[in-house]
Enzyme design. Sequence first.
Site, mmCIF file in Angstrom:
data_model
loop_
_atom_site.group_PDB
_atom_site.id
_atom_site.type_symbol
_atom_site.label_atom_id
_atom_site.label_comp_id
_atom_site.label_asym_id
_atom_site.label_seq_id
_atom_site.Cartn_x
_atom_site.Cartn_y
_atom_site.Cartn_z
ATOM 1 N N LYS A 148 -3.948 -14.478 6.555
ATOM 2 C CA LYS A 148 -4.246 -13.361 7.458
ATOM 3 C C LYS A 148 -4.099 -13.859 8.884
ATOM 4 C CE LYS A 148 -5.536 -9.071 6.987
ATOM 5 N NZ LYS A 148 -5.444 -8.161 5.846
ATOM 6 N N ASP A 186 -1.868 -4.668 9.535
ATOM 7 C CA ASP A 186 -3.266 -4.412 9.206
ATOM 8 C C ASP A 186 -3.731 -3.487 10.340
ATOM 9 O OD1 ASP A 186 -5.558 -5.513 7.304
ATOM 10 O OD2 ASP A 186 -6.451 -5.449 9.272
ATOM 11 N N PHE A 191 -9.009 7.303 10.180
ATOM 12 C CA PHE A 191 -7.862 8.206 10.234
ATOM 13 C C PHE A 191 -6.592 7.439 10.570
ATOM 14 C CE2 PHE A 191 -9.361 7.975 14.426
ATOM 15 C CZ PHE A 191 -8.476 8.530 15.339
ATOM 16 N N ASN A 197 -3.460 4.826 8.816
ATOM 17 C CA ASN A 197 -2.462 4.934 7.788
ATOM 18 C C ASN A 197 -3.054 4.977 6.367
ATOM 19 O OD1 ASN A 197 0.251 4.376 6.774
ATOM 20 N ND2 ASN A 197 -0.602 2.385 6.285
ATOM 21 N N VAL A 198 -4.114 4.196 6.181
ATOM 22 C CA VAL A 198 -4.705 4.083 4.850
ATOM 23 C C VAL A 198 -5.451 5.374 4.483
ATOM 24 C CG1 VAL A 198 -6.406 2.801 3.487
ATOM 25 C CG2 VAL A 198 -4.849 1.565 5.014
ATOM 26 N N ALA A 199 -6.245 5.882 5.426
ATOM 27 C CA ALA A 199 -6.991 7.130 5.183
ATOM 28 C C ALA A 199 -6.011 8.283 4.927
ATOM 29 C CB ALA A 199 -7.873 7.450 6.385
HETATM 30 O O1 2IT Z 1 -5.409 -6.021 3.730
HETATM 31 C C1 2IT Z 1 -4.260 -5.977 3.270
HETATM 32 O O2 2IT Z 1 -4.034 -6.158 2.061
HETATM 33 C C2 2IT Z 1 -3.160 -5.683 4.181
HETATM 34 N N1 2IT Z 1 -3.411 -5.482 5.362
HETATM 35 C C3 2IT Z 1 -1.741 -5.656 3.687
HETATM 36 C C4 2IT Z 1 -1.163 -7.029 3.694
HETATM 37 C C5 2IT Z 1 0.297 -7.104 3.332
HETATM 38 O O3 2IT Z 1 0.800 -8.242 3.334
HETATM 39 O O4 2IT Z 1 0.931 -6.086 3.068
#
Ligand code: 2IT
Length: 445
Positions: free
Chosen positions: A124, A164, A236, A238-240
């Site tokens: 990360k 992220d 709000f 991309n994930v949401a």
């Molecule tokens: O927390 C995660 O799994 C991500 N931000 C995606 C990481 C990725 O390499 O697609």
Amino acid sequence: MKTSEIMARLSAKYGDQKEFLQAVEEVLVSIEDVYNQHPEFEAAKIVERIVEPDRIVTFRVTWVDDEGQIQVNTGYRVQFNNAIGPYKGGLRFHPSVNLSILKFLGFEQTFKNSLTTLPMGGGKGGSDFNPKGKSDAEIMRFCQAFMLELWRNIGPDMDVPAGDIGVGGREIGFLEGMYKKLTREHNGVLTGKGLQYGGSLIRPEATGFGALYFVENLLKEHGKDIKGKKVALSGFGNVAWGAATKATQLGAKVVAISGPDGAIYNPEGMTQEKLDYMLELRASNNDVVAPFAEKFPDATFLPGKKAWSVKCDIALPCAFQNEMSAADAEELLANGTWLCAEVSNMGCQPGAIEAFQKARILFAPGKAVNAGGVATSGLEMSQNAMHISWKAEEVDQRLHGIMDSIHKACVQYGTQPDGYINYVKGANVAGFMKVAEAMLAQGVI
Ligand code: 2IT
């Protein structure tokens, strides 16, 4: 191995890294009894090794803002564990970013990536850069300056970053551009790329879609169905958006969404127009959901409230670590919520998880639920390596298959003698075993 002893040692060394210690403790508590049935793990000091990142790279990022002022930020890449594949994990650009947060995320990522069934290690990175209010040109200059330092430490078989919080398609484009300029190689070193230059279909939707595929599996396991169920979600980004889209497609009603300024009570559920507007709000970089209620008269803005104050069957935290407190969990339970699936990484505080498990409601942790994002990044890596691109249906089908196997692994390792499935334990043990066995096979390194 005794969790308390390892935690005491880690706390003495990294006492100020609260999020990291929280993430480690959750995993160690889950794996302790299984671990102790494997004397070969103890002899090889697997736990002592797995809680220390392989290495951490820290660097200064210097860039010039639109006023001509020089700005200085800190950049990081935590290469946590590459026992099962190249380091893989996102970059977070957010003012809160520090080593504790990136170490917790890298640690979680190691087990999450292991769960995906794909050969990816955990890593990360990111920076304390705040994208809020920055112009496109400032974002570009920051990304270029960031890559100017990072590029020597990454590679398609070494370490493959992605997005992220604060890093989406636009940022990945600028990062890729600079990497390419420096190395003269276009080799799939980042995932989440645009479709024109090696990106994968479905990657933007994958985290949210995957989460809902996991939820579908979980409901099926318990003889339930998502149709007509009320869903509350936070965030709000991309994930949401992906989660709200798939929940709606599957026949659920998203009755609440929340952002930093408050919650939207949305009793009629989502429409395509509302889903599109979620993306628009996010692109505006203003960090507010209030305008949603102005635009759609059937929705009400609840200033300063969280989505958890709205009565729902299913709660999906999709925003930030530790966003759900024990008090939030109690409020949900009092309102009759019977399923909480963490979509954000470590979205629930330990007290919240405890409350859900004590009430015996269904709870699944982020590293299982949100693994569809990184899994689809893994599929992007495969396509890049083969120099081909798959159709959306093909990627979606593989994503579906991966989420099914993650759910299966959780059930296999998490089913308690009384039949209750402890998904936290299941995900942690299943993710851990593969990494531990790979480390064992590779000797003392
Ligand atoms: O927390 C995660 O799994 C991500 N931000 C995606 C990481 C990725 O390499 O697609």
